[in-house]
Design a protein around this motif. Structure first.
Motif, short mmCIF file in Angstrom:
data_model
loop_
_atom_site.label_atom_id
_atom_site.label_comp_id
_atom_site.label_asym_id
_atom_site.label_seq_id
_atom_site.Cartn_x
_atom_site.Cartn_y
_atom_site.Cartn_z
N TYR A 1 -6.80 6.82 4.08
CA TYR A 1 -5.67 6.03 4.54
C TYR A 1 -5.98 5.35 5.87
O TYR A 1 -5.57 4.21 6.11
N VAL B 1 -5.48 1.37 6.02
CA VAL B 1 -4.40 0.85 6.86
C VAL B 1 -4.97 -0.03 7.96
O VAL B 1 -4.43 -1.10 8.27
N TYR C 1 0.87 -1.19 0.00
CA TYR C 1 0.00 0.00 0.00
C TYR C 1 0.89 1.22 0.00
O TYR C 1 1.74 1.40 0.88
N THR D 1 -3.88 -3.96 8.11
CA THR D 1 -3.10 -4.46 9.25
C THR D 1 -3.87 -5.51 10.03
O THR D 1 -3.26 -6.38 10.66
N ILE E 1 3.79 -1.01 3.82
CA ILE E 1 3.19 0.30 3.60
C ILE E 1 4.34 1.27 3.36
O ILE E 1 5.24 1.40 4.19
#
Length: 293
Positions: A196, A200, A144, A204, A214
């Motif tokens: 984001y 994220v 990402y 995760t 990332i």
């Protein structure tokens, strides 16, 4: 017999260097990438739009065949036609064509180590879908990329503004209109490609830490960043053209009122990046400072 491949899933972000990444990996001797960068397989399944996506790819295939019939005998066009025909056949199998999806990515790879699906829209997928993708093969790795939030949003607005302009003179006005509409949406609480924080969080939660990278676009476009990417993917470091830009939009200054508004609206995204990367680039820090100033 060739070893099992590594599958790379790049989930974006949009306008954060994914096209540059695609070209780099395409030229890497240990990587095998088909002619279609963005497959949109999983997001179209989840959205119930697989048939529409198949129709879109069929139209692309017809246009490519028409170019060939008109005299375009380039290897690139021939490869695109072959890969589009193969991909349309996968989409025709419907939403359970997971094995065919993997076969499409790996077909013709020989002994090359890595195959990839680079689809920024995957950043919006649910945690459950990302987890299922992570388990689809023995070695699946996720990447990402993050770009300065204001710059990324304005780049996307300019791209869409240019598409919507009937003539070049309309480009600034259309870009501002798109940017304004996107900020309206963000301020209303809608989540899209700029989120984001959500992407994220889902990544995760769904992907093992050693299978997720990332990376800031700023770092990717550097010699140490490329080396880090190659280590993560398990491929040899390979020279990269760091001067090349893919799909770079026409220059256009972001009006100050929209800049200030974007800095406030995107503050959670800057704070998310700051938690992940304590040493953010100066351009990121400047936007964060102006927000808090």
């Amino acid at each position: 017999m060739a070893q099992e491949p590594t599958f790379l899933i790049c989930t974006g972000a949009t306008k954060a260097g994914t096209s540059w990444l695609y070209r780099y990996l395409q030229g890497h001797p240990e990587c095998h990438l088909r002619a279609i960068k963005e497959l949109h397989f999983f997001n179209s399944i989840d959205a119930g739009t697989l048939r529409q996506w198949r129709n879109r790819e069929e139209m692309r295939l017809l246009r490519a065949r028409a170019r060939q019939a008109e005299g375009d005998d380039s290897p690139q066009t021939a490869r695109l036609i072959r890969d589009l025909a193969d991909w349309v056949a996968v989409l025709a199998q419907g939403p359970r064509a997971f094995a065919a999806y993997q076969d499409y990515l790996t077909a013709g790879r020989g002994t090359r180590h890595l195959v990839a699906d680079i689809t920024p829209a995957y950043a919006m997928l649910s945690e459950a879908r990302l987890r299922s993708m992570a388990g689809m093969a023995a070695d699946v790795r996720f990447l990402y990329l993050l770009r300065d939030p204001v710059s990324r949003l304005w780049s996307q607005a300019r791209m869409l503004g240019r598409r919507r302009a009937d003539d070049p003179a309309q480009y600034p006005e259309r870009s501002v209109e798109v940017m304004t509409a996107m900020l309206d949406s963000i301020e209303s609480g809608a989540k899209d490609r700029e989120d984001y924080v959500g992407a994220v969080s889902r990544l995760t939660a769904a992907v093992a830490p050693n299978r997720l990278l990332i990376l800031l676009q700023d770092e990717l476009m550097s010699i140490p960043g490329v080396a880090r990417l190659c280590r993560f993917l398990g491929i040899a470091d390979h020279p990269a053209d760091l001067t090349r830009r893919e799909h770079e939009g026409l220059p256009l200054d972001l009006p100050q009122p929209l800049l200030a508004r974007a800095q406030v609206a995107l503050r959670p995204q800057y704070e998310c990046a700051a938690r992940l990367f304590p040493d953010l680039p100066a351009s990121w820090r400047q936007n964060m400072t102006e927000v808090h100033g």
